[in-house]
Design a protein around this motif. Structure first.
Motif, mmCIF file in Angstrom:
data_model
loop_
_atom_site.group_PDB
_atom_site.id
_atom_site.type_symbol
_atom_site.label_atom_id
_atom_site.label_comp_id
_atom_site.label_asym_id
_atom_site.label_seq_id
_atom_site.Cartn_x
_atom_site.Cartn_y
_atom_site.Cartn_z
ATOM 1 N N THR A 1 0.832 -1.207 0.000
ATOM 2 C CA THR A 1 0.000 0.000 0.000
ATOM 3 C C THR A 1 0.862 1.251 0.000
ATOM 4 O OG1 THR A 1 -1.730 -1.158 1.230
ATOM 5 C CG2 THR A 1 -1.820 1.248 1.219
ATOM 6 N N PHE A 2 0.474 2.221 -0.809
ATOM 7 C CA PHE A 2 1.137 3.525 -0.862
ATOM 8 C C PHE A 2 0.134 4.598 -0.462
ATOM 9 C CE2 PHE A 2 3.292 0.854 -3.948
ATOM 10 C CZ PHE A 2 4.626 1.055 -3.630
ATOM 11 N N SER A 3 0.569 5.521 0.356
ATOM 12 C CA SER A 3 -0.274 6.650 0.740
ATOM 13 C C SER A 3 0.083 7.870 -0.099
ATOM 14 C CB SER A 3 -0.099 6.973 2.223
ATOM 15 O OG SER A 3 1.262 7.287 2.506
ATOM 16 N N TYR A 4 -0.882 8.775 -0.277
ATOM 17 C CA TYR A 4 -0.624 9.997 -1.022
ATOM 18 C C TYR A 4 -1.378 11.160 -0.386
ATOM 19 C CZ TYR A 4 -5.229 9.277 -3.188
ATOM 20 O OH TYR A 4 -6.581 9.096 -3.394
ATOM 21 N N LYS A 5 -0.888 12.361 -0.649
ATOM 22 C CA LYS A 5 -1.551 13.581 -0.175
ATOM 23 C C LYS A 5 -1.569 14.601 -1.296
ATOM 24 C CE LYS A 5 -1.626 17.105 3.461
ATOM 25 N NZ LYS A 5 -2.147 18.121 2.501
ATOM 26 N N ILE A 6 -2.765 15.114 -1.587
ATOM 27 C CA ILE A 6 -2.936 16.124 -2.630
ATOM 28 C C ILE A 6 -2.705 17.509 -2.008
ATOM 29 C CG2 ILE A 6 -4.488 17.060 -4.372
ATOM 30 C CD1 ILE A 6 -3.674 14.143 -4.793
ATOM 31 N N PRO A 7 -1.930 18.389 -2.662
ATOM 32 C CA PRO A 7 -1.708 19.739 -2.116
ATOM 33 C C PRO A 7 -3.024 20.477 -1.900
ATOM 34 C CG PRO A 7 -0.225 19.295 -3.947
ATOM 35 C CD PRO A 7 -1.204 18.163 -3.919
ATOM 36 N N ASP A 8 -3.019 21.380 -0.940
ATOM 37 C CA ASP A 8 -4.232 22.148 -0.634
ATOM 38 C C ASP A 8 -4.721 22.949 -1.834
ATOM 39 O OD1 ASP A 8 -4.142 21.179 1.929
ATOM 40 O OD2 ASP A 8 -3.067 22.915 2.744
ATOM 41 N N ALA A 9 -3.778 23.392 -2.673
ATOM 42 C CA ALA A 9 -4.157 24.168 -3.853
ATOM 43 C C ALA A 9 -4.609 23.280 -5.008
ATOM 44 C CB ALA A 9 -2.978 25.031 -4.311
#
Length: 358
Positions: free
Chosen positions: A138-146
């Protein structure tokens, strides 16, 4: 001749199975592994924000500032040997053949790239699988606030690092198999972003031991596409005669990527001079016309000729002939000068008058 014994140590063949064809279907991982000799497979575990679970690859709708996870199942199909599989996120690039590449590459995205998929995700994972076992990665990701514009494209790439030697005609071949599952992320799948092109550096080079003019074609928009046709020619600057030509049919490009388009120069080093490269790019119903001037110096020509083993003309012979002609002209001029000087002396000699009779 190279030593065959030493060649055995360095002869490595990398067989890459890219199981993804975005927009054009997906080969079954199990079938691909069986047909090509790979001893493992990877399959997607779709998250809730997967747009279509029948695709066989990840197509995700994300939100600015959101977090999520991507999972794949890695299975060892080998009945007798454990396998070591490295799994990692990879950014999609464009190969110099003009096709989207989902495998690791040294190619860098354009300066116009806002983000790269792997930079949003967790790092590579290496798993060891016993015979006929599987494991979820499993890989986690985070999308920038913008958020981001357009599409982020890449893959979950799995490489079998298990040693698998075989022999062929006296050589030891190390087969390393790989598979890739595509990953496409967008914040608005209905927002259509059109491709846009620029020409980067254009120069004379040697590619695969062949002389060529190489033009860096850049897709500066955050979108990918297929069905690209490219037509290119090279002329002397200020002239219309086409000296060299090349085409690419049904090409594809990753978002904000670039590749080196090659125009062969008929097996010979391009002569020194000023040139113009003219390129026409068609995608769908749109057409782009790109033009760039470039210069090939005498040093550039000589360097390319030396690399491809092109025989240089015997310029010393022309210099020798030129020097002899100049010496001959000088000799003739000196001879005519001397003859003219002698003739002048005779004409200038005074005459004596005879005495008159009285």
């Amino acid at each position: 001749m190279p030593d065959p014994v030493k060649m055995k140590k360095f002869w490595t063949v990398l067989l890459t199975i890219v199981s993804l064809l975005i927009g054009g279907g997906l080969f079954s991982q199990t079938a691909a592994a069986a047909d090509n000799g790979a001893k493992f497979t990877i399959k997607p575990i779709y998250p809730k924000n997967q747009l279509d679970s029948s695709l066989g690859y990840f197509q995700l709708k994300t939100k600015p500032g959101s977090t999520g996870k991507l999972g794949v199942t890695v299975a060892n199909l080998d009945r007798s040997q454990s396998r070591k599989i490295k799994v990692q996120p990879v950014v999609a690039t464009t190969s110099d053949d003009g096709q989207i590449n989902y495998t690791p590459s040294n190619s860098k995205l354009n300066a116009s790239a806002q983000l790269e998929l792997p930079k949003l995700m967790s790092k590579a994972v290496t798993v060891k699988l016993a015979p006929l076992t599987q494991r979820q990665v499993t890989f986690s990701y985070k999308i920038p606030d913008a958020g981001f514009k357009g599409t982020l494209l890449g893959s979950i790439y799995a490489l079998d690092e298990t040693a698998s030697n075989s022999k062929a005609k006296g050589f030891t071949i190390n087969n390393r198999f790989a598979m890739a599952l595509g990953v496409s992320m967008t914040t608005n799948p209905n927002w259509v972003v059109s491709p846009n092109f620029e020409l980067g550096d254009v120069a004379a080079r040697v590619v695969d031991n062949q002389p060529a003019v190489v033009a860096n074609l850049r897709n500066v928009a955050p979108t990918y596409f297929r069905g690209m046709n490219v037509k290119t020619d090279v002329t002397q600057k200020g002239e219309s005669k086409k000296l060299y030509q090349a085409r690419l049919n049904d090409g594809s490009m990753a978002p904000t990527s670039n590749f080196n388009f090659r125009v062969d120069t008929k097996g010979k080093a391009i002569p020194a001079g000023d040139y113009t490269l003219n390129m026409t790019v068609k995608v769908g119903k749109r057409t782009w016309h790109l033009t760039k001037d470039f210069t090939v110096t005498a040093a550039d020509h000589d360097k390319i000729a030396a690399k491809i083993g092109e025989k240089q003309p015997n310029n010393w012979l022309y210099w020798l002939i030129g020097i002899l002609i100049i010496l001959l002209l000088i000799l003739l001029a000196w001879t005519f000068y001397r003859l003219g000087k002698k003739g002048g002396r005779k004409d200038d000699k005074p005459t004596q008058d005879k005495p008159e009779d009285h």
